[in-house]
Scaffold this motif. Structure first.
Motif, PDB file in Angstrom:
ATOM      1  N   SER A 117      -6.360   5.222   2.902  1.00 27.08           N
ATOM      2  CA  SER A 117      -5.626   5.187   1.646  1.00 27.08           C
ATOM      3  C   SER A 117      -6.584   5.089   0.459  1.00 27.08           C
ATOM      4  O   SER A 117      -6.259   5.454  -0.649  1.00 27.08           O
ATOM      5  N   ARG A 118      -7.792   4.611   0.724  1.00 28.88           N
ATOM      6  CA  ARG A 118      -8.756   4.478  -0.373  1.00 28.88           C
ATOM      7  C   ARG A 118      -9.490   5.774  -0.678  1.00 28.88           C
ATOM      8  O   ARG A 118     -10.210   5.861  -1.656  1.00 28.88           O
ATOM      9  N   ILE A 164       0.361   3.685  -3.053  1.00 28.10           N
ATOM     10  CA  ILE A 164      -0.575   4.758  -2.725  1.00 28.10           C
ATOM     11  C   ILE A 164       0.140   5.926  -2.044  1.00 28.10           C
ATOM     12  O   ILE A 164       0.060   7.063  -2.482  1.00 28.10           O
ATOM     13  N   LEU A 165       0.865   5.600  -0.987  1.00 24.77           N
ATOM     14  CA  LEU A 165       1.512   6.671  -0.227  1.00 24.77           C
ATOM     15  C   LEU A 165       2.587   7.386  -1.047  1.00 24.77           C
ATOM     16  O   LEU A 165       2.593   8.616  -1.173  1.00 24.77           O
ATOM     17  N   GLY A 181      -5.284   4.112   8.716  1.00 24.99           N
ATOM     18  CA  GLY A 181      -4.398   4.414   7.587  1.00 24.99           C
ATOM     19  C   GLY A 181      -4.715   3.561   6.371  1.00 24.99           C
ATOM     20  O   GLY A 181      -4.760   4.057   5.247  1.00 24.99           O
ATOM     21  N   ILE A 205       0.834  -1.205   0.000  1.00 22.55           N
ATOM     22  CA  ILE A 205       0.000   0.000   0.000  1.00 22.55           C
ATOM     23  C   ILE A 205       0.872   1.261   0.000  1.00 22.55           C
ATOM     24  O   ILE A 205       0.600   2.222  -0.721  1.00 22.55           O
ATOM     25  N   ALA A 206       1.951   1.216   0.771  1.00 19.40           N
ATOM     26  CA  ALA A 206       2.834   2.388   0.824  1.00 19.40           C
ATOM     27  C   ALA A 206       3.461   2.657  -0.541  1.00 19.40           C
ATOM     28  O   ALA A 206       3.548   3.797  -0.989  1.00 19.40           O
ATOM     29  N   SER A 262      -2.991  -3.019  -4.595  1.00 17.47           N
ATOM     30  CA  SER A 262      -3.000  -2.042  -3.516  1.00 17.47           C
ATOM     31  C   SER A 262      -4.364  -1.371  -3.370  1.00 17.47           C
ATOM     32  O   SER A 262      -4.710  -0.905  -2.298  1.00 17.47           O
TER      33      SER A 262
END
Lengths: 301, 290
Positions: free
Chosen positions: B127-128, A33-34, B123, A29-30, B161
């Protein structure tokens, strides 16, 4: 209540286990997305056009100021709001009606509920193709039905003019979004105990009174969730625009999602594209918080 | 009272008929059109059922895939089957990896007490909230720079993700429904945490894992934005991209376009109807298609 759990073997602490177990997911995810989000912020503060390589430079808030003083931002914003408001109203009203129907017990209910998954499972691009077909000016079923019913005297190109293009865009978009909203509202309806209705009937409440004073207040939390989520989705509409209207005719359906796409991937201006995307994100977030506050406070009253 | 009950049923079935027609009607018309001759589609009033059943457009897709340019069918028809296979690969990989990685991430969120638990959960969910369009710009830029554009592996990674937060949320709420006593019993018998997860939690969560996997598959199958932006050649086109190439091309015959649409939704609609219980329960445990 937390019990002391038996520990028969020496093993890492719960915190350590949590890190180990969630590390792969957090890293993925990082990375996707991040990190991109940080790069997007960076790009939005730069002049960054792929057509003019080597000229990238930091410009501060210039991209944002340019958008905020440009009708190329405000016009698509207005179109986006028009679309989103219409879509949310249509989706919420129809899914409320359908969920009330499905909350009644009748033979065949399960089948009807299952068939709701047909539109839900159709990808938005295929949905756009489907409606392009239904609305075709020469062959379209919508034209044929309206013609046979005597409502129109000749076939129309509904996607070629305003306001019909907006109306049909909303209908086409709503068609695949209604099922999920319906299922969510239905699950909300099913948490309302039946005996409340029974005592209301004893007290002489009619069907409208029961809906107005029992169903609607008790459904409010789920209704709020559906409204907020549908609004977030509708504000970032893109797929259906790409296939069905490409922003046209004459920018009539040029929503922000489409504006971001053309700015970034056709004009290749990544700086300007990133900054307008940030603006859309900020507007969406602000509206979600505002709606939540209004709907939540209303529920407490 | 009896007349009243009858009236109620009449109103209900009238409503049900309208909902049914509105729900499956448009799609059935698409299917019916795909089996007709192009000229029959022009009939007024429309020809509701295909007569005869014409399979030409379906044959085009197979011929195009096998014979390539020699088949003489439109470009989109030739690359369609390959994109269909790509979609299967991407959606299948995303579903499998998301459930595997998601299950491990969901377990601590459901069962362990540690500092930062709520921060982690928030978190992951937050993120979505970031619009995919704003993430697409840097992702495409970086993918091109490091030579990862136009590869289906990249699509797997990116879709993963976006699906993961959703899968994690679903699984952690499912894990919470498993009685803690079962886990405690396993601990007393000397299981480590990892063994608890493998021998107790995962086997008991099969319905939840299935829901999550199917939903991940369906959401990935329908993804369009990244599939469009990260593909440049048929090698990495997914079926949604080819469908969009069909639908935005005025030179291709309508029957071919329609048939591509029908074929590309056979997997998602088939899955949705076969696994409807899993899907409805998955959807209702607090998640949305986005």
């Amino acid at each position: 209540m937390q019990f002391q759990r038996p520990n028969t073997r020496k093993e890492p602490s719960q915190g350590m286990l949590a890190i180990l177990f969630s590390a792969p997911a957090v890293l993925i995810i990082a990375a996707t997305i991040l990190a991109p989000f940080c790069i997007a912020v960076f790009l939005s503060l730069h002049n960054w056009n792929l057509k003019r390589p080597g000229r990238e430079r930091f410009v501060g808030l210039e991209n944002y100021i340019d958008w905020l003083t440009d009708s190329d931002f405000w016009e698509p914003l207005r179109t986006t709001f028009t679309f989103a408001i219409l879509a949310v109203v249509v989706i919420v009203l129809l899914s409320l009606l359908i969920s009330l129907l499905l909350n009644e017990k009748f033979p065949g209910r399960g089948i009807l509920r299952a068939l709701l998954l047909v539109p839900w499972a159709i990808p938005s691009v295929v949905n756009a193709l489907l409606w392009k077909w239904l609305l075709n000016p020469q062959y379209g079923l919508v034209n044929a039905v309206l013609f046979e019913l005597g409502i129109i005297t000749e076939y129309q190109n509904v996607l070629g003019s305003m306001p019909s293009v907006m109306i049909w865009l909303v209908i086409a978009y709503s068609w695949i979004h209604i099922p999920l909203a319906t299922l969510l509202l239905l699950s909300g309806l099913q948490t309302i105990p039946g005996d409340i209705y029974e005592s209301a009937i004893v007290d002489g409440a009619n069907i409208w009174g029961r809906f107005r004073y029992i169903t609607l207040p008790l459904l409010r939390p789920m209704l709020s969730i559906v409204i907020i989520f549908e609004m977030i989705f509708a504000l970032k509409v893109f797929d259906i625009i790409f296939v069905l209207t490409a922003g046209g005719p004459a920018d009539a359906t040029n929503v922000l999602g489409w504006q971001i796409y053309t700015e970034t991937f056709r004009k290749l201006d990544f700086g300007a594209g990133s900054s307008i995307a940030m603006l859309l994100g900020a507007i969406t977030l602000a509206l979600a918080i505002l709606f939540y506050a209004i709907l939540d406070r209303g529920a407490e009253r | 009272m009896k007349a009243r009950a009858r009236l109620r049923l009449i109103v209900i079935y009238l409503g049900a008929a309208i909902v049914l027609a509105g729900t499956v009607g448009p799609f059935l018309w698409l299917v019916s059109s795909s089996f007709q001759y192009e000229r029959q589609l022009l009939n007024r009033p429309p020809q509701w059922l295909p007569n005869p059943i014409v399979l030409d457009s379906y044959r085009e897709i197979f011929e195009g895939a096998v014979l390539g340019e020699a088949s003489g069918v439109p470009y989109q028809s030739r690359i369609f089957l390959r994109s269909f296979a790509n979609s299967f690969f991407v959606a299948g990989s995303v579903a499998a990896i998301a459930v595997l990685v998601g299950a491990y991430a969901a377990y601590p969120l459901a069962r362990l007490t540690f500092r930062g638990r709520s921060v982690l959960l928030f978190g992951i969910l937050a993120s979505r909230l970031i619009p995919a369009l704003s993430l697409a710009i840097p992702i495409v830029l970086v993918a091109k720079r490091i030579g990862m554009s136009d590869k289906i592996v990249t699509l797997v990674f990116i879709n993963l993700s976006f699906i993961l937060p959703y899968v994690i949320w679903l699984l952690q709420s499912y894990f919470k429904t498993i009685p803690i006593e079962l886990e405690d019993a396993g601990r007393i018998d000397g299981c480590s945490r990892l063994q608890v997860v493998h021998k107790i939690i995962l086997p008991l969560s099969l319905p939840g894992l299935t829901s999550a996997g199917i939903l991940a598959f369906l959401l990935t199958w329908g993804e369009f934005l990244f599939a469009l932006l990260l593909s440049e050649t048929p090698a990495s086109y997914t079926s949604t991209v080819v469908v969009s190439l069909f639908a935005t091309d005025v030179d291709v015959s309508f029957v071919s376009i329609i048939t591509a649409g029908v074929v590309s939704v056979i997997p998602p609609i088939g899955f949705a109807l076969i696994f409807q219980r899993f899907i409805i329960s998955g959807l209702l445990s607090g998640s949305l298609k986005g």
